[in-house]
Write a protein that holds these residues in place. Structure first.
Motif, short mmCIF file in Angstrom:
data_model
loop_
_atom_site.label_atom_id
_atom_site.label_comp_id
_atom_site.label_asym_id
_atom_site.label_seq_id
_atom_site.Cartn_x
_atom_site.Cartn_y
_atom_site.Cartn_z
N GLU A 222 0.82 -1.21 0.00
CA GLU A 222 0.00 0.00 0.00
C GLU A 222 0.86 1.26 0.00
OE1 GLU A 222 -3.82 0.95 0.60
OE2 GLU A 222 -3.33 -0.40 -1.02
N ALA A 223 1.91 1.29 -0.81
CA ALA A 223 2.81 2.44 -0.80
C ALA A 223 3.07 2.92 -2.22
CB ALA A 223 4.12 2.07 -0.11
N CYS A 224 3.37 4.21 -2.33
CA CYS A 224 3.68 4.82 -3.63
C CYS A 224 4.93 4.17 -4.21
CB CYS A 224 3.89 6.32 -3.43
SG CYS A 224 4.48 7.19 -4.90
N THR A 225 4.91 3.90 -5.49
CA THR A 225 6.05 3.29 -6.17
C THR A 225 7.24 4.24 -6.29
OG1 THR A 225 5.10 3.92 -8.30
CG2 THR A 225 4.62 1.71 -7.50
N GLN A 226 6.98 5.55 -6.15
CA GLN A 226 8.03 6.55 -6.33
C GLN A 226 8.66 6.95 -4.99
OE1 GLN A 226 9.19 7.75 -9.20
NE2 GLN A 226 10.61 9.23 -8.33
N CYS A 227 7.82 7.41 -4.03
CA CYS A 227 8.36 7.95 -2.78
C CYS A 227 8.14 7.04 -1.58
CB CYS A 227 7.79 9.34 -2.50
SG CYS A 227 6.06 9.33 -1.98
N LEU A 228 7.45 5.91 -1.78
CA LEU A 228 7.21 4.90 -0.74
C LEU A 228 6.28 5.37 0.38
CD1 LEU A 228 10.86 3.49 -0.38
CD2 LEU A 228 9.06 2.81 -1.99
N HIS A 229 5.59 6.47 0.15
CA HIS A 229 4.63 6.97 1.14
C HIS A 229 3.40 6.05 1.16
CE1 HIS A 229 1.28 9.63 2.54
NE2 HIS A 229 2.21 10.03 3.39
N THR A 230 2.95 5.67 2.35
CA THR A 230 1.83 4.76 2.47
C THR A 230 0.51 5.47 2.17
OG1 THR A 230 2.99 3.48 4.15
CG2 THR A 230 0.61 3.18 4.03
N PHE A 231 -0.32 4.85 1.34
CA PHE A 231 -1.64 5.40 1.06
C PHE A 231 -2.54 5.20 2.27
CE2 PHE A 231 -0.07 4.56 -3.25
CZ PHE A 231 -0.33 5.77 -3.85
N VAL A 232 -3.42 6.16 2.51
CA VAL A 232 -4.40 6.06 3.59
C VAL A 232 -5.77 6.01 2.95
CG1 VAL A 232 -5.30 7.13 5.69
CG2 VAL A 232 -2.88 7.41 5.09
N ARG A 233 -6.57 5.02 3.35
CA ARG A 233 -7.87 4.82 2.70
C ARG A 233 -9.03 5.07 3.66
NH1 ARG A 233 -7.75 1.73 -2.26
NH2 ARG A 233 -5.67 0.92 -2.70
N SER A 234 -10.15 5.44 3.05
CA SER A 234 -11.41 5.51 3.79
C SER A 234 -11.90 4.09 3.99
CB SER A 234 -12.45 6.30 3.01
OG SER A 234 -13.74 6.09 3.55
N VAL A 311 12.01 16.80 0.48
CA VAL A 311 12.14 15.39 0.86
C VAL A 311 11.96 14.48 -0.35
CG1 VAL A 311 11.09 13.53 2.23
CG2 VAL A 311 11.44 15.78 3.25
N CYS A 312 11.02 14.82 -1.22
CA CYS A 312 10.78 13.98 -2.41
C CYS A 312 11.98 13.97 -3.34
CB CYS A 312 9.53 14.48 -3.15
SG CYS A 312 7.99 14.08 -2.30
N GLU A 313 12.68 15.08 -3.44
CA GLU A 313 13.89 15.13 -4.25
C GLU A 313 14.97 14.23 -3.65
OE1 GLU A 313 15.21 19.11 -4.91
OE2 GLU A 313 13.35 19.73 -5.89
N THR A 314 15.10 14.25 -2.33
CA THR A 314 16.08 13.39 -1.65
C THR A 314 15.69 11.92 -1.80
OG1 THR A 314 16.40 15.17 -0.03
CG2 THR A 314 17.28 12.98 0.53
N GLN A 315 14.38 11.65 -1.78
CA GLN A 315 13.88 10.28 -1.86
C GLN A 315 14.26 9.61 -3.19
OE1 GLN A 315 11.44 8.57 0.64
NE2 GLN A 315 12.69 7.09 -0.45
N LEU A 316 14.46 10.41 -4.24
CA LEU A 316 14.79 9.87 -5.56
C LEU A 316 16.09 9.07 -5.54
CD1 LEU A 316 13.88 12.92 -7.84
CD2 LEU A 316 12.61 10.77 -7.62
N THR A 317 16.98 9.40 -4.62
CA THR A 317 18.28 8.72 -4.57
C THR A 317 18.35 7.71 -3.44
OG1 THR A 317 19.18 10.51 -3.19
CG2 THR A 317 19.45 10.70 -5.59
N SER A 318 17.22 7.40 -2.82
CA SER A 318 17.22 6.47 -1.69
C SER A 318 16.20 5.37 -1.91
CB SER A 318 16.90 7.22 -0.38
OG SER A 318 16.76 6.32 0.69
N SER A 319 16.55 4.16 -1.50
CA SER A 319 15.62 3.03 -1.59
C SER A 319 14.83 2.86 -0.30
CB SER A 319 16.38 1.74 -1.90
OG SER A 319 17.33 1.47 -0.89
N GLU A 320 15.18 3.61 0.74
CA GLU A 320 14.49 3.58 2.03
C GLU A 320 13.56 4.77 2.13
OE1 GLU A 320 14.80 1.16 4.32
OE2 GLU A 320 16.20 0.08 3.00
N TYR A 321 12.42 4.55 2.79
CA TYR A 321 11.45 5.62 2.96
C TYR A 321 12.03 6.74 3.84
CZ TYR A 321 7.24 8.08 4.51
OH TYR A 321 6.30 9.05 4.79
N ILE A 322 11.93 7.96 3.38
CA ILE A 322 12.41 9.12 4.13
C ILE A 322 11.19 9.91 4.63
CG2 ILE A 322 13.76 11.25 4.06
CD1 ILE A 322 15.34 10.05 1.74
#
Length: 405
Positions: A222-234, A311-322
């Motif tokens: 349940e996470a974004c393929t780009q920034c790994l942020h978890t989606f929150v659902r209703s 943070v999203c720019e930094t995330q581009l070079t990291s495989s771990e969620y920031i």
């Protein structure tokens, strides 16, 4: 008196008085026996196709394990085991709850034929939520049929313009054991789907509320393929909500963060000049249609979104969620009306408090104070008024349905 509690609890269990036995085992400080009974009850009601009840039992198990964590900040082996069990049972509760919708859709043909467009989208969202959640669960949940999930997904996808997803679902079904009565209809529907464009309707893709990346309909996790942020659902419509998680900087207490959210605001950021708007943007959340024109106050020109972009720019070079970590200067720019807080410290005093910013404040949301699940406010109000409890955890909300956190 204490010596009699355990034999009494065992007597209750032998006489099938399970709910009383759970309470008695707790009184006897035998939490392991109490949770074992609850697991049996959860499995039994799932076998009877009462999946929402099973979800509730698993949530109670998750909550019980959370309450047994002594120190979340410095977990020993026992705490770590309880935390892992909390996550496992919480995920199981998340899966069984929407599966009730899927099971009813497949087992009740009259309901399936009369389903409205909004109901089909709810089933579509529920099916893909279940599939993404199952990737995180170590053992296959009892009584949950992947055949039912993919069949429901295939049926509704064809009707709402998600033809690529429908084809993927039918391909999955070909590798499963199918009811003989379904095979002919599935083959016919699959053939019809192949005559449609190999694409999904763009509005069905999930847009990440942190990095604005469109994500595929079917996600692994349940996470974004780009920034790994978890989606929150209703937890009624099961659609992704416009929430972006952040954390206060280390050293800023929860009380201090609240003071900053409630503090008097100084408006910052540039305001768009007349005539510089870049057109209408339409977003739908449940039955709400939000139209945004140009760049409005609180948009990407705010200190919060500047930090998000950084943070999203930094995330581009990291495989771990920031995570997004905010200092007092940025926290002070946020208002309590746009911040949603998941605080489960009533169960574990040292547990982490989570913070989310509503990136589209016009979309009214609600978070349950007891289970931390989110809802679109209008959906929650309707469901809450039916039983005066949260639809997910079945617990009354002491704040009422219109009070902010």
């Amino acid at each position: 008196m204490g010596m009699m509690k355990l034999p009494f609890a065992e007597w209750l269990e032998k006489n099938d008085r399970f709910e009383e036995a759970m309470v008695a085992f707790k009184d006897a400080q035998r939490f392991d026996r109490s949770m074992r009974i609850m697991q049996r009850l959860a499995a039994n009601v799932a076998a009877q196709h009462r999946f929402k009840e099973s979800s509730n039992f698993y949530w109670l198990l998750a909550r019980e394990n959370l309450s047994l964590i002594k120190d979340y900040t410095r977990m020993d082996a026992a705490d770590l085991n309880h935390y892992e069990m909390y996550l496992e049972f919480s995920d199981l509760a998340d899966v069984y709850y929407p599966y009730q919708i899927i099971h009813s859709f497949i087992e009740e043909p009259a309901q399936a034929s009369a389903a409205s467009q909004s109901q089909m989208i709810q089933i579509f969202n529920a099916a893909r939520f279940i599939l993404s959640k199952l990737d995180k669960i170590r053992s296959s949940p009892n009584s949950i049929s992947l055949t039912f999930v993919y069949l429901a997904l295939a049926k509704v996808s064809s009707n709402i313009g998600a033809f690529k997803t429908a084809r993927s679902a039918y391909e999955k079904l070909y590798g499963m054991k199918l009811n003989a009565d379904w095979i002919e209809q599935i083959e016919l529907n699959s053939l019809q789907t192949r005559s449609k464009p190999f694409s999904d309707r763009e509005s069905l893709q999930m847009m990440c509320n942190r990095c604005a990346t469109p994500n595929p309909v079917l996600l692994s996790g349940e996470a974004c393929t780009q920034c790994l942020h978890t989606f929150v659902r209703s937890f009624i419509s099961f659609e992704s909500l416009p929430l972006c998680e952040f954390k206060p900087m280390k050293g800023i207490s929860h009380r201090r963060a609240l003071e900053l959210f409630y503090s008097e605001k100084v408006k910052t950021g540039k305001k768009a000049k007349r005539g510089e708007e870049d057109g209408w943007t339409e977003t739908r959340y449940g039955n709400e249609q939000v139209l945004t024109i140009g760049q409005q106050e609180g948009d990407e020109s705010s200190p919060f979104f500047d930090k998000v972009n950084e943070v999203c720019e930094t995330q581009l070079t990291s495989s771990e969620y920031i995570p997004i970590v905010l200092g007092e200067d940025i926290l002070q720019t946020l208002t309590i009306d746009e911040v949603y807080i998941v605080d489960l410290t009533k169960y574990c005093k040292t547990f982490e408090v989570k913070y989310y910013k509503n990136t589209i404040p016009d979309v009214a949301l609600h978070v349950c104070e007891n289970c931390g699940r989110f809802f679109l406010l209008d959906e929650y109000e309707f469901a809450y008024l039916q039983n005066n409890t949260c639809p997910f955890c079945k617990t009354p909300d002491s704040r009422g349905i219109n009070k902010p956190l």
